[in-house]
Design a protein around this motif. Structure first.
Motif, PDB file in Angstrom:
ATOM      1  N   VAL A   8     -10.076  -5.319  -0.981  1.00  0.00           N
ATOM      2  CA  VAL A   8      -8.720  -4.795  -0.789  1.00  0.00           C
ATOM      3  C   VAL A   8      -8.247  -4.071  -2.043  1.00  0.00           C
ATOM      4  N   SER A   9      -8.475  -4.682  -3.198  1.00  0.00           N
ATOM      5  CA  SER A   9      -8.078  -4.068  -4.460  1.00  0.00           C
ATOM      6  C   SER A   9      -8.771  -2.727  -4.670  1.00  0.00           C
ATOM      7  N   ALA A  10     -10.070  -2.679  -4.366  1.00  0.00           N
ATOM      8  CA  ALA A  10     -10.823  -1.435  -4.539  1.00  0.00           C
ATOM      9  C   ALA A  10     -10.321  -0.348  -3.589  1.00  0.00           C
ATOM     10  N   GLY A  14      -8.410   3.265  -4.451  1.00  0.00           N
ATOM     11  CA  GLY A  14      -8.929   4.543  -3.979  1.00  0.00           C
ATOM     12  C   GLY A  14      -7.846   5.449  -3.435  1.00  0.00           C
ATOM     13  N   VAL A  15      -6.769   4.855  -2.905  1.00  0.00           N
ATOM     14  CA  VAL A  15      -5.653   5.640  -2.377  1.00  0.00           C
ATOM     15  C   VAL A  15      -4.673   6.018  -3.475  1.00  0.00           C
ATOM     16  N   GLU A  16      -4.433   5.076  -4.394  1.00  0.00           N
ATOM     17  CA  GLU A  16      -3.485   5.317  -5.470  1.00  0.00           C
ATOM     18  C   GLU A  16      -4.030   6.367  -6.448  1.00  0.00           C
ATOM     19  N   PRO A  17      -3.161   7.015  -7.206  1.00  0.00           N
ATOM     20  CA  PRO A  17      -3.623   7.948  -8.240  1.00  0.00           C
ATOM     21  C   PRO A  17      -4.515   7.230  -9.248  1.00  0.00           C
ATOM     22  N   SER A  18      -5.530   7.920  -9.701  1.00  0.00           N
ATOM     23  CA  SER A  18      -6.456   7.321 -10.654  1.00  0.00           C
ATOM     24  C   SER A  18      -5.782   7.113 -12.013  1.00  0.00           C
ATOM     25  N   ASP A  19      -6.413   6.296 -12.870  1.00  0.00           N
ATOM     26  CA  ASP A  19      -5.866   6.066 -14.214  1.00  0.00           C
ATOM     27  C   ASP A  19      -5.750   7.374 -14.991  1.00  0.00           C
ATOM     28  N   LYS A  20      -6.718   8.260 -14.775  1.00  0.00           N
ATOM     29  CA  LYS A  20      -6.680   9.541 -15.464  1.00  0.00           C
ATOM     30  C   LYS A  20      -5.489  10.365 -15.018  1.00  0.00           C
ATOM     31  N   GLU A  21      -5.189  10.311 -13.702  1.00  0.00           N
ATOM     32  CA  GLU A  21      -4.046  11.057 -13.180  1.00  0.00           C
ATOM     33  C   GLU A  21      -2.735  10.458 -13.683  1.00  0.00           C
ATOM     34  N   LYS A  22      -2.664   9.125 -13.759  1.00  0.00           N
ATOM     35  CA  LYS A  22      -1.444   8.461 -14.217  1.00  0.00           C
ATOM     36  C   LYS A  22      -1.174   8.729 -15.696  1.00  0.00           C
ATOM     37  N   ILE A 114     -13.157  -4.474   8.064  1.00  0.00           N
ATOM     38  CA  ILE A 114     -11.949  -4.113   8.800  1.00  0.00           C
ATOM     39  C   ILE A 114     -10.738  -4.856   8.252  1.00  0.00           C
ATOM     40  N   GLY A 115     -10.910  -6.140   7.934  1.00  0.00           N
ATOM     41  CA  GLY A 115      -9.803  -6.914   7.383  1.00  0.00           C
ATOM     42  C   GLY A 115      -9.289  -6.323   6.081  1.00  0.00           C
ATOM     43  N   ALA A 116     -10.219  -5.939   5.207  1.00  0.00           N
ATOM     44  CA  ALA A 116      -9.818  -5.353   3.925  1.00  0.00           C
ATOM     45  C   ALA A 116      -9.184  -3.982   4.129  1.00  0.00           C
ATOM     46  N   LYS A 117      -9.771  -3.161   5.002  1.00  0.00           N
ATOM     47  CA  LYS A 117      -9.206  -1.833   5.260  1.00  0.00           C
ATOM     48  C   LYS A 117      -7.822  -1.941   5.894  1.00  0.00           C
ATOM     49  N   PHE A 118      -7.668  -2.882   6.822  1.00  0.00           N
ATOM     50  CA  PHE A 118      -6.377  -3.063   7.475  1.00  0.00           C
ATOM     51  C   PHE A 118      -5.319  -3.490   6.458  1.00  0.00           C
ATOM     52  N   THR A 119      -5.665  -4.410   5.585  1.00  0.00           N
ATOM     53  CA  THR A 119      -4.714  -4.885   4.574  1.00  0.00           C
ATOM     54  C   THR A 119      -4.332  -3.763   3.614  1.00  0.00           C
ATOM     55  N   ALA A 120      -5.325  -2.999   3.175  1.00  0.00           N
ATOM     56  CA  ALA A 120      -5.043  -1.896   2.245  1.00  0.00           C
ATOM     57  C   ALA A 120      -4.144  -0.849   2.896  1.00  0.00           C
TER      58      ALA A 120
END
Length: 554
Positions: A8-10, A14-22, A114-120
């Motif tokens: 879920v964290s990974a 992947g959706v959030e802006p990367s550290d480089k972008e932030k 699916i559980g992790a993708k659904f939660t994310a």
């Protein structure tokens, strides 16, 4: 569980802006987050809370035991929109995300993936929705005089209410992908879900317009203990009435039933995922099938064009041929007039627009000024909402190097991207402005001035949106939908558009109301301010945005 949490964290990262972008502009994110909170979140939650508070108080005063009907209907609407707009997101996250090829070879069960993708997806998509839900429940608690522990139940309901609609989306996606073959392509899915969304919205508008529904009818309908609409919606989303009924203190046990319904839905969803997901994900294609042509044939069909014209065609084709962009950037311009139509329909016998129309016809200065301010606010907001400008650089993605190395100056590229936004946003606004002026039977000079004011507002919002995207574009994304929904610049630009439009319109109205200046003088000042805003936004793009592009590295 540990593997599930890591996955879920990974996926969220992947959706959030990367550290480089932030890290590109940390102060920018902090300031824009504050403006977004003040410009969008607080007004929206306050507005929803006040509506539910007033509706609950009105129903409670009737002493018919229907005080909960108002908040029930609102939560059903929220659940319905979660389902309608979540379908495309779930399809994309489950089957067309770029992480599929990396996840499938891992020793993971389908239910784990699916559980992790659904939660994310739930966490990423439900932030704004959760604010609306808590505002509605807070309005119901205060308006209905509920006990203090109702706030705890409200928090539980806020976090869990969108689960069932998204479970419906997940089950439909898996069943469709398991039993069909023609949708093994994300472009096809985007087209189908886009058409489905507009059909549903159009159907709702048609039913409301045919029923002669208005605000008085709403109160009357909600005061009926055996409301037919609520009866149907309670069958579709059975968890909503249990949540609402558990908040009054007398039926607190119903929160357990509410949680059981959500838990059972998730359990069924996971069991189906174990059976349906892997067979459905096999054979997924990342793009639409395209005909293959020999290099000689392509070269023979090439023609020499001006660089700006070629770049303009490229931008147009990208927006029109990519279903995610076409639906979210182009077709969105057709939705907002529907809500204006609903405003006219739902006035019913109250005719609260009649005095406004009479004011326009009679040349009342205040009414004319309000109409002009409405045009400016609509033009700015529509341009911000369709995100053509505020995703102009983000849409380049991994091909951002193309922007830096083609023989076309940065400002020329920005002007082309701006022209695309002005053409699409401006042409839509002109159609609606001219139609409104003809309906109000105004003169030709009035129509010309309104159109010019609208185009200038669109132009300002466009260049400002491109500048906002240049500060910190999201260049790392795996599909076009993620480029839009994971781009904070779009949300920040909407907030800035709301703040600027509010200041501009409120300032002009106060200037008219509390000074001796007439409407003509105020409109001249307003026109001048809009022109200045155009110049400022263009200069920001010419000097700041071009510099940002030059310093940008993927």
């Amino acid at each position: 569980m540990k593997m599930y949490l890591r996955l879920v964290s990974a996926l969220i990262q992947g959706v959030e802006p990367s550290d480089k972008e932030k890290k590109r502009n940390k102060v920018f994110y902090i300031v824009m987050s504050l403006i977004a909170g003040v410009g969008i979140m607080l007004p929206m939650t306050f507005f929803v809370g006040v509506i539910i508070f007033s509706l609950t108080g009105s129903l409670r005063s009737l002493e018919l035991g229907t005080a909960q009907n108002g908040v029930e209907l609102f939560l059903h609407l929220i659940s319905s929109f979660s389902f309608i707009f979540g379908l495309n997101v779930i399809f994309s996250v489950f089957y067309f995300a770029g992480d599929i090829e990396n996840l499938l070879p891992l020793p993971l069960r389908p239910s784990q993936i699916i559980g992790a993708k659904f939660t994310a997806a739930f966490i990423s998509e439900s932030v704004m929705e959760l604010l609306v839900i808590i505002a509605a429940l807070a309005g119901y608690i205060i308006g209905g005089g509920m006990p203090f522990w109702s706030w705890l139940i409200a928090l539980i309901g806020t976090v869990t209410l969108p689960i069932l609609p998204l479970v419906y989306c997940g089950i439909i996606c898996m069943v469709v992908m398991y039993f069909t073959r023609f949708v093994k392509n994300k472009d096809t899915v985007n087209k189908i879900t886009g058409i489905f969304t507009f059909i549903i919205i159009g159907g709702i508008v048609f039913l409301i317009s045919k029923s002669g529904f208005d605000t008085n009818e709403l109160i009357k309908a909600m005061s009926q203990p055996d409301n037919a609409v609520l009866g149907v919606m309670n069958c579709i989303f059975p968890h909503v009435p249990f949540l609402v009924n558990s908040m009054d203190g007398a039926n607190i046990w119903q929160i357990l039933v509410y949680l059981v319904i959500n838990g059972a839905a998730v359990a069924i969803f996971m069991m189906l995922a174990q059976v349906l997901y892997f067979p459905g994900v096999i054979g997924i294609g990342q793009g639409a099938a395209r005909s293959r042509k020999s290099s000689e044939n392509i070269i023979s069909r090439m023609k020499k064009h001006r660089p700006s014209l070629t770049y303009l065609k490229k931008e147009f084709r990208l927006l029109l041929r990519t279903p995610a962009y076409f639906t979210n950037c182009v077709m969105i311009n057709l939705i907002w007039p529907i809500f204006l139509y609903l405003l006219v329909v739902m006035q019913g016998q109250t005719n609260f627009l009649e005095s406004f129309i009479y004011g326009i016809h009679s040349g009342d200065e205040e009414t004319v000024l309000l109409f002009m301010l409405g045009i400016i606010a609509s033009s700015v907001l529509v341009t911000a909402v369709n995100c053509i400008a505020s995703s102009a650089l983000t849409r380049e993605g991994k091909h951002f190097a193309f922007v830096k190395y083609i023989p076309l100056p940065y400002i020329a590229q920005i002007n082309v991207k701006a022209l695309i936004s002005i053409i699409i946003s401006g042409s839509g606004m002109l159609i609606y402005v001219i139609a409104a002026c003809i309906w109000l039977n105004t003169g030709i000079k009035f129509i010309i001035f309104c159109c010019l004011l609208s185009l200038l507002s669109v132009s300002f919002a466009t260049y400002f949106g491109i500048y906002m995207d240049s500060v910190n574009p999201k260049l790392i994304w795996d599909d076009e939908l993620n480029a839009l929904r994971g781009n904070y610049n779009i949300f920040f630009n909407m907030a800035m558009a709301i703040v600027i439009a509010a200041v501009l319109c409120a300032g002009s109205y106060l200037l008219f109301k509390f000074t001796d200046l007439g409407s003509i003088t105020v409109l001249i000042i307003l026109f001048t301010v809009v022109m200045i805003l155009n110049a400022v936004s263009y200069l920001l793009c010419h000097y700041k945005a071009t510099k940002n592009i030059d310093n940008m590295m993927i």
